[in-house]
Design an enzyme around this catalytic site. Structure first.
Site, PDB file in Angstrom:
ATOM      1  N   GLY A   1     -49.667  89.301  22.257  1.00 57.80           N
ATOM      2  CA  GLY A   1     -50.853  88.939  21.334  1.00 57.80           C
ATOM      3  C   GLY A   1     -52.510  89.927  21.055  1.00 57.80           C
ATOM      4  N   VAL A   2     -52.248  90.706  21.618  1.00 61.54           N
ATOM      5  CA  VAL A   2     -53.402  91.251  21.673  1.00 61.54           C
ATOM      6  C   VAL A   2     -54.226  92.052  20.484  1.00 61.54           C
ATOM      7  CG1 VAL A   2     -55.193  93.526  22.635  1.00 61.54           C
ATOM      8  CG2 VAL A   2     -53.690  92.065  24.382  1.00 61.54           C
TER       9      VAL A   2
ATOM     10  N   LEU B   1     -44.868  92.707  21.903  1.00 58.24           N
ATOM     11  CA  LEU B   1     -46.111  92.030  21.018  1.00 58.24           C
ATOM     12  C   LEU B   1     -47.363  92.447  21.819  1.00 58.24           C
ATOM     13  CD1 LEU B   1     -45.326  88.692  19.302  1.00 58.24           C
ATOM     14  CD2 LEU B   1     -44.928  89.813  17.945  1.00 58.24           C
ATOM     15  N   ALA B   2     -47.175  92.881  22.340  1.00 59.54           N
ATOM     16  CA  ALA B   2     -48.277  92.727  23.692  1.00 59.54           C
ATOM     17  C   ALA B   2     -49.790  92.363  24.006  1.00 59.54           C
ATOM     18  CB  ALA B   2     -49.318  94.559  22.740  1.00 59.54           C
TER      19      ALA B   2
ATOM     20  N   SER C   1     -42.258  92.231  26.388  1.00 56.43           N
ATOM     21  CA  SER C   1     -44.289  92.318  25.893  1.00 56.43           C
ATOM     22  C   SER C   1     -44.430  93.237  24.642  1.00 56.43           C
ATOM     23  CB  SER C   1     -45.041  92.921  26.918  1.00 56.43           C
ATOM     24  OG  SER C   1     -44.558  91.730  27.880  1.00 56.43           O
TER      25      SER C   1
ATOM     26  N   TYR D   1     -38.288  83.106  36.548  1.00 59.12           N
ATOM     27  CA  TYR D   1     -39.447  82.676  35.079  1.00 59.12           C
ATOM     28  C   TYR D   1     -39.550  80.424  35.514  1.00 59.12           C
ATOM     29  CZ  TYR D   1     -38.257  86.934  32.535  1.00 59.12           C
ATOM     30  OH  TYR D   1     -38.662  88.090  32.236  1.00 59.12           O
TER      31      TYR D   1
ATOM     32  N   THR E   1     -52.872  91.010  18.038  1.00 57.25           N
ATOM     33  CA  THR E   1     -52.603  90.081  16.762  1.00 57.25           C
ATOM     34  C   THR E   1     -53.767  88.854  16.932  1.00 57.25           C
ATOM     35  OG1 THR E   1     -50.619  89.822  17.629  1.00 57.25           O
ATOM     36  CG2 THR E   1     -50.592  90.561  15.908  1.00 57.25           C
TER      37      THR E   1
HETATM   38  N1  LIG Z   1     -37.688  92.792  32.100  1.00 55.89           N
HETATM   39  C1  LIG Z   1     -39.083  92.528  32.849  1.00 55.89           C
HETATM   40  O1  LIG Z   1     -40.118  92.826  33.354  1.00 55.89           O
HETATM   41  C2  LIG Z   1     -40.242  91.358  32.275  1.00 55.89           C
HETATM   42  C3  LIG Z   1     -41.784  91.425  31.920  1.00 55.89           C
HETATM   43  C4  LIG Z   1     -41.937  90.702  31.047  1.00 55.89           C
HETATM   44  C5  LIG Z   1     -41.529  89.661  29.610  1.00 55.89           C
HETATM   45  N2  LIG Z   1     -39.549  89.790  30.054  1.00 55.89           N
HETATM   46  C6  LIG Z   1     -39.697  89.289  29.120  1.00 55.89           C
HETATM   47  O2  LIG Z   1     -39.599  89.778  27.584  1.00 55.89           O
HETATM   48  C7  LIG Z   1     -40.383  88.644  27.254  1.00 55.89           C
HETATM   49  C8  LIG Z   1     -41.549  88.729  25.868  1.00 55.89           C
HETATM   50  O3  LIG Z   1     -42.389  89.054  27.134  1.00 55.89           O
HETATM   51  P1  LIG Z   1     -43.940  88.985  26.945  1.00 55.89           P
HETATM   52  O4  LIG Z   1     -44.526  87.553  26.785  1.00 55.89           O
HETATM   53  O5  LIG Z   1     -44.976  88.875  28.087  1.00 55.89           O
HETATM   54  O6  LIG Z   1     -44.338  89.593  25.270  1.00 55.89           O
HETATM   55  P2  LIG Z   1     -44.645  89.294  24.108  1.00 55.89           P
HETATM   56  O7  LIG Z   1     -43.885  89.059  23.026  1.00 55.89           O
HETATM   57  O8  LIG Z   1     -45.835  90.679  23.951  1.00 55.89           O
HETATM   58  O9  LIG Z   1     -46.264  88.273  23.759  1.00 55.89           O
HETATM   59  C9  LIG Z   1     -45.831  87.038  23.984  1.00 55.89           C
HETATM   60  C10 LIG Z   1     -47.004  85.913  24.797  1.00 55.89           C
HETATM   61  O10 LIG Z   1     -48.451  86.562  23.420  1.00 55.89           O
HETATM   62  C11 LIG Z   1     -48.894  85.410  22.820  1.00 55.89           C
HETATM   63  N3  LIG Z   1     -49.082  85.927  21.831  1.00 55.89           N
HETATM   64  C12 LIG Z   1     -48.548  86.683  20.396  1.00 55.89           C
HETATM   65  N4  LIG Z   1     -49.375  86.812  19.418  1.00 55.89           N
HETATM   66  C13 LIG Z   1     -50.056  86.088  19.611  1.00 55.89           C
HETATM   67  C14 LIG Z   1     -51.748  85.775  19.375  1.00 55.89           C
HETATM   68  N5  LIG Z   1     -51.384  86.281  18.058  1.00 55.89           N
HETATM   69  N6  LIG Z   1     -52.563  85.031  19.350  1.00 55.89           N
HETATM   70  C15 LIG Z   1     -51.943  84.141  20.985  1.00 55.89           C
HETATM   71  N7  LIG Z   1     -51.665  84.533  21.142  1.00 55.89           N
HETATM   72  C16 LIG Z   1     -50.484  85.349  21.208  1.00 55.89           C
HETATM   73  C17 LIG Z   1     -47.964  84.334  23.042  1.00 55.89           C
HETATM   74  O11 LIG Z   1     -48.069  83.445  23.061  1.00 55.89           O
HETATM   75  P3  LIG Z   1     -47.768  81.716  21.948  1.00 55.89           P
HETATM   76  O12 LIG Z   1     -46.387  81.533  23.031  1.00 55.89           O
HETATM   77  O13 LIG Z   1     -48.572  80.781  22.135  1.00 55.89           O
HETATM   78  O14 LIG Z   1     -46.797  82.094  20.918  1.00 55.89           O
HETATM   79  C18 LIG Z   1     -46.873  84.246  24.022  1.00 55.89           C
HETATM   80  O15 LIG Z   1     -47.413  84.048  25.527  1.00 55.89           O
HETATM   81  C19 LIG Z   1     -40.074  87.541  27.894  1.00 55.89           C
HETATM   82  O16 LIG Z   1     -39.781  86.557  27.311  1.00 55.89           O
HETATM   83  C20 LIG Z   1     -39.038  87.780  28.738  1.00 55.89           C
HETATM   84  O17 LIG Z   1     -38.024  86.844  28.633  1.00 55.89           O
HETATM   85  C21 LIG Z   1     -38.989  90.846  30.671  1.00 55.89           C
END
Ligand SMILES: NC(=O)c1ccc[n+]([C@@H]2O[C@H](COP(=O)([O-])OP(=O)(O)OC[C@H]3O[C@@H](n4cnc5c(N)ncnc54)[C@H](OP(=O)(O)O)[C@@H]3O)[C@@H](O)[C@H]2O)c1
Length: 325
Positions: free
Chosen positions: A238-239, A235-236, A233, A62, A241
Site C-alpha cells: 500500500g505504500v 501492492l508494495a 507483496s 499466518y 497507493t
Molecule cells: N512467501 C513469502 O515469504 C511471503 C511473505 C509475505 C507475504 N506472502 C503472501 O503474499 C500475500 C500478499 O502479501 P502482502 O500482504 O504483503 O501484500 P500486498 O498486497 O502488497 O499488501 C497488502 C497490505 O497492504 C495494505 N494496503 C494495500 N493498499 C493499501 C492502501 N491504498 N492504503 C493502505 N493500506 C493498503 C493492505 O491493507 P488492507 O488489508 O486494509 O487492504 C494489506 O495489509 C500474503 O497474503 C501472503 O499470502 C508471502
C-alpha cells in the site's frame, strides 16, 4: 476473471491469487479467533467468488495457524466450495518456543514437513492441498530427505504438487535434482518498489550495477523450466497507493505516475501496479494481500489494463529513481 493453467499441473487458477496472511488477526501468540475474524474470512471468500478468484495462498505461520483455521471454518459452512478452489500452503519456518526453549529457525527436515502438512490439513478441514511450498530456504536442508517427504505426501494424496518460496536459481536447481516431479512455483517478493527481478536484467556489463544479490537467472530459470513465479507483496503493502508522508523522492515519483496512468487508463492505482507485474513475459502471478472487498474489486481491474512498453519503462525508471542505463 482470466485463468491460467499452472505449468506441469492440471490446475486452472485465477490470474490473480488471494493471499490469506491478513486473516485470523495477525501474528500475536496465544489469542483466540473471534466472531470478527470469522466475519472477515466470510466476506473475503464472498468477495473472492464475486471477482472470480479461485486460488488461495496460505502458510502454516499466518496468524500462527489462525488464518488456516478461520478459513477452514468458513469452508465447513460451504462444503461445495472446496472442489471449486485451489489451496496452496507453506511450511518450513518455525517460531521460537516451538517447542518451548527453541529459537526461531527454518526446518526442512522430513519429519517437520510431514507434521506441518498434517496440521495444515486439520486446520483447513480438508484432505488435500493442491500445492505445498517450502517457505524460506533452510541452510541445513538435505535434498534426499525433502524428496522422500514429498513422495510420501504425494502418494498418500495429501499434496498434489510442490514448489518453493524465496529461493534463488541455484537452490531451485539443487532441490529439483532430487525430485521426480517438477517444482511448479517459486513465490518471491516482486512489485514496482521491490524490483530486483527487473533490475538484474539490465545490470550486466554496467559500470555500477545495482542488482540485488540472488536474482541472477531466477526469472530465466522459471521461464525455461515452467516454474510459475508468484509475487508476494505485489501492492508494495500500500505504500504507492496510500499515504506518502516521509517517503523518498523515487517513491513519490512512482506513486505520482501510478496515479497519472490510473487516470489515463480510467482505472484504479492498484490496477496499474498489478498491470506492471502482469506485463512481464514470465507470467508472474500476483498474490494479493488485501482481504478488503473494495480493494479486491480495485485490483481485479488490472486484468483489463494493458500498459505500453513506454509506460512500463517509465514506471520502472521512476521507481528506481534513475532512467535506464
Ligand atoms: N512467501 C513469502 O515469504 C511471503 C511473505 C509475505 C507475504 N506472502 C503472501 O503474499 C500475500 C500478499 O502479501 P502482502 O500482504 O504483503 O501484500 P500486498 O498486497 O502488497 O499488501 C497488502 C497490505 O497492504 C495494505 N494496503 C494495500 N493498499 C493499501 C492502501 N491504498 N492504503 C493502505 N493500506 C493498503 C493492505 O491493507 P488492507 O488489508 O486494509 O487492504 C494489506 O495489509 C500474503 O497474503 C501472503 O499470502 C508471502
Amino acid at each position: 476473471m482470466q485463468t491460467i493453467r499452472i505449468p506441469h499441473t492440471d490446475l486452472d487458477v485465477s490470474r490473480l491469487a488471494l493471499g490469506c496472511m491478513g486473516l485470523g488477526g495477525g501474528w500475536e501468540a496465544n489469542t483466540a479467533l473471534t466472531a470478527d475474524h470469522e466475519r472477515q474470512a466470510r466476506e473475503f471468500l464472498d468477495a473472492a467468488e464475486e471477482i472470480g478468484a479461485n486460488f488461495f495462498d496460505h502458510a502454516n505461520i499466518y496468524g500462527r495457524g489462525r488464518a488456516e483455521e478461520v478459513f477452514g471454518r468458513v469452508l465447513r459452512e460451504k462444503p461445495s466450495l472446496r472442489d471449486r478452489i485451489v489451496i496452496q500452503s507453506k511450511c518450513g519456518i518455525r517460531w521460537a518456543d516451538d517447542p518451548p526453549g527453541t529459537p526461531q529457525r527454518f526446518d526442512f527436515s522430513g519429519d517437520h514437513i510431514l507434521e506441518s502438512v498434517d496440521a495444515i490439513l486439520r486446520r483447513l478441514g480438508t484432505d488435500r492441498l493442491e500445492i505445498l511450498l517450502l517457505h524460506r530456504p533452510d541452510v541445513l536442508w538435505q535434498g534426499e530427505e525433502i524428496a522422500e517427504a514429498f513422495e510420501k505426501l504425494r502418494s498418500s494424496g495429501r499434496v498434489r504438487y510442490f514448489g518453493v518460496s524465496n529461493q534463488n536459481r541455484f537452490q531451485m536447481e539443487y532441490l529439483q535434482s532430487f525430485l521426480s516431479e517438477p517444482l511448479v512455483a517459486n513465490q518471491m517478493e516482486m512489485s514496482l518498489l521491490h524490483h530486483g527481478f527487473a533490475e538484474v536484467g539490465i545490470s550486466f556489463n554496467q559500470a555500477s550495477p545495482r542488482y540485488p544479490d540472488g536474482w541472477e537467472g531466477v526469472m530465466e530459470y522459471c521461464r525455461l523450466n515452467g516454474v510459475l513465479p508468484q509475487a508476494w507483496s505485489p501492492l508494495a503493502r500500500g505504500v504507492l497507493t496510500g499515504n506518502l508522508e516521509g517517503e523518498p523522492d523515487n517513491v513519490r515519483q512512482a506513486a505520482g505516475l501510478v496515479r497519472e496512468y490510473s487516470r489515463t487508463h480510467e482505472t484504479t492505482p492498484e490496477a496499474i501496479l498489478l498491470a506492471w507485474l502482469l506485463k512481464h513475459p514470465a507470467d508472474i502471478q500476483p498474490i494479493l494481500g488485501t482481504s478488503r472487498p473494495d480493494r479486491l474489486r480495485a485490483c481485479v481491474k488490472a486484468l483489463s489494463v494493458s500498459l505500453s512498453r513506454e509506460e512500463w519503462y517509465s514506471l520502472f525508471a521512476a521507481a528506481r529513481g534513475e532512467s535506464m542505463p
